[in-house]
Enzyme design. Structure first.
Site, PDB file in Angstrom:
ATOM      1  N   ARG A   1     -61.285 -39.841  96.074  1.00 52.09           N
ATOM      2  CA  ARG A   1     -61.935 -38.553  95.788  1.00 52.09           C
ATOM      3  C   ARG A   1     -63.226 -38.771  94.986  1.00 52.09           C
ATOM      4  NH1 ARG A   1     -59.717 -35.593  90.417  1.00 52.09           N
ATOM      5  NH2 ARG A   1     -58.938 -37.433  89.330  1.00 52.09           N
TER       6      ARG A   1
ATOM      7  N   SER B   1     -62.345 -31.333  90.145  1.00 54.62           N
ATOM      8  CA  SER B   1     -61.234 -32.157  90.626  1.00 54.62           C
ATOM      9  C   SER B   1     -61.542 -32.812  91.972  1.00 54.62           C
ATOM     10  CB  SER B   1     -59.971 -31.305  90.752  1.00 54.62           C
ATOM     11  OG  SER B   1     -59.556 -30.835  89.485  1.00 54.62           O
TER      12      SER B   1
ATOM     13  N   GLU C   1     -59.518 -19.972  99.932  1.00 58.60           N
ATOM     14  CA  GLU C   1     -59.769 -21.038 100.909  1.00 58.60           C
ATOM     15  C   GLU C   1     -60.073 -20.509 102.311  1.00 58.60           C
ATOM     16  OE1 GLU C   1     -57.561 -22.674  97.483  1.00 58.60           O
ATOM     17  OE2 GLU C   1     -57.261 -20.926  98.786  1.00 58.60           O
TER      18      GLU C   1
ATOM     19  N   PHE D   1     -54.031 -26.891  99.992  1.00 59.43           N
ATOM     20  CA  PHE D   1     -54.674 -25.600 100.210  1.00 59.43           C
ATOM     21  C   PHE D   1     -55.633 -25.643 101.393  1.00 59.43           C
ATOM     22  CE2 PHE D   1     -54.285 -25.820  95.384  1.00 59.43           C
ATOM     23  CZ  PHE D   1     -52.982 -25.367  95.406  1.00 59.43           C
TER      24      PHE D   1
ATOM     25  N   HIS E   1     -56.602 -34.931  96.730  1.00 59.58           N
ATOM     26  CA  HIS E   1     -55.279 -34.813  96.135  1.00 59.58           C
ATOM     27  C   HIS E   1     -54.182 -34.765  97.204  1.00 59.58           C
ATOM     28  CE1 HIS E   1     -57.954 -33.784  92.874  1.00 59.58           C
ATOM     29  NE2 HIS E   1     -56.963 -33.845  92.012  1.00 59.58           N
TER      30      HIS E   1
ATOM     31  N   ASP F   1     -48.265 -33.122  89.275  1.00 62.26           N
ATOM     32  CA  ASP F   1     -48.471 -31.767  89.800  1.00 62.26           C
ATOM     33  C   ASP F   1     -47.285 -31.296  90.650  1.00 62.26           C
ATOM     34  OD1 ASP F   1     -50.846 -31.639  88.524  1.00 62.26           O
ATOM     35  OD2 ASP F   1     -52.105 -31.802  90.300  1.00 62.26           O
TER      36      ASP F   1
ATOM     37  N   ARG G   1     -56.069 -38.789  94.747  1.00 61.03           N
ATOM     38  CA  ARG G   1     -56.363 -38.653  93.321  1.00 61.03           C
ATOM     39  C   ARG G   1     -56.231 -39.989  92.589  1.00 61.03           C
ATOM     40  NH1 ARG G   1     -52.523 -35.157  89.212  1.00 61.03           N
ATOM     41  NH2 ARG G   1     -53.828 -35.276  87.337  1.00 61.03           N
TER      42      ARG G   1
END
Length: 313
Positions: free
Chosen positions: A7, A34, A55, A80, A106, A114, A164
């Protein structure tokens, strides 16, 4: 050998290629720090738009910009991007074959603490079902940067999967050849083939070392383009080694293992095993602990190679 999250490389790549490609526009769903698209935002604020936590709206906005001749990256967490915006990606981008790239960060179980709601283990399977969609899953920072460039040069929808967790730097950008749709043989071998993607590529290379100590010579193939997948390299490997083990940070249903099985079943059936999450949700925990618990390790890959070799005729 250093480590950097893909990322991070994604954000750096957008900022770099924004200089060359003046029609490049980046959208984000309120997660730019992020997803690392804020690197592009700081450099080209006039070409960055925050769609908010919406989104579906972000994706349709990206589609509209693409109809005006722009190359658009729309970014969010994989859960998402692929999950919440599936209908819009299918109908507004895939169906009209628009020049929109979904930058999904992610992904996978290595998101860690998470937990299951954010650990997307289904996104490759979801995106594979959309006609016109290209799927790129880079193994390290170099591949991530080159994947972004390949996506820009490719006219049409692309889904890019980034992680991530910081991962080893495997390749040298100055010499590495990245071709969309082409797998890469990283290590030679005759007893079995390990076909890996993303975070599991370094684990596959480590598994080869473990097996070599036991007198087993495994071939290692890196698949950075899951769709369209390189059928030729897979068929050749199956014919020459007679056994295949796939390794991915994704559900074994619908991902790399499914894609490879489809190719081999129709063209060169051989014994095969799939390393990945075994149709289970993730859970909260330290990334290293989760990868161990779910069998996403070099040790498990090596064990599966030994098991599949027993099935060879």
């Amino acid at each position: 050998m250093g480590k950097i999250a893909t990322r991070e490389a994604y954000g750096l790549a957008l900022a770099e290629f924004g200089e060359t490609y003046k029609d490049l526009i980046v959208l984000d769903a309120d997660l730019s720090k992020s997803t690392k698209t804020d690197t592009f935002k700081k450099k080209f604020p006039e070409r960055f738009f925050n769609a908010g936590i919406a989104e579906a709206s972000m994706v349709t906005t990206a589609a509209g910009l693409a109809t005006c001749g722009k190359t658009v990256f729309a970014s969010s967490f994989a859960m998402f991007a692929a999950g919440r915006a599936f209908e819009q990606i299918r109908n507004s981008i895939g169906y009209p074959n628009l020049n929109v790239k979904i930058g999904a960060t992610h992904a996978g179980i290595s998101v860690g603490e998470d937990g299951a709601t954010h650990q997307c283990l289904e996104d490759i399977g979801i995106m594979r079902t959309i006609p016109n969609m290209v799927i790129l899953n880079p193994a390290d920072a170099t591949e991530a940067i080159l994947a972004v460039e390949a996506a820009i040069k490719h006219h049409g929808p692309v889904y890019l999967r980034f992680g991530r967790l910081a991962v080893p730097e495997l390749f040298d950008r100055a010499t590495y050849k990245f071709e969309l749709g082409k797998g890469i043989e990283l290590e030679a071998g005759t007893d079995a083939t390990i076909v890996a993607t993303g975070l599991m590529v370094p684990e596959a290379l480590e598994a080869k070392k473990i097996l070599a100590e036991q007198g087993i010579h495994a071939r290692v193939i890196n698949i950075h383009t899951i769709k369209p997948i390189d059928k030729d390299i897979l068929i050749k490997a199956a014919a020459e080694t007679g056994a295949i083990v796939t390794a991915e940070e994704h559900n074994v249903i619908g991902g790399l293992g499914s894609a490879v099985a489809e190719v081999l079943c129709e063209n060169c059936p051989v014994p095969m095993r799939r390393v990945g999450t075994q149709d289970k949700f993730g859970k909260s925990g330290k990334p290293a602990v989760l990868l161990e618990e779910y069998g996403l390790t070099a040790k498990n890959i090596a064990e599966q190679v030994k098991e599949v070799i027993k099935l060879k005729k």
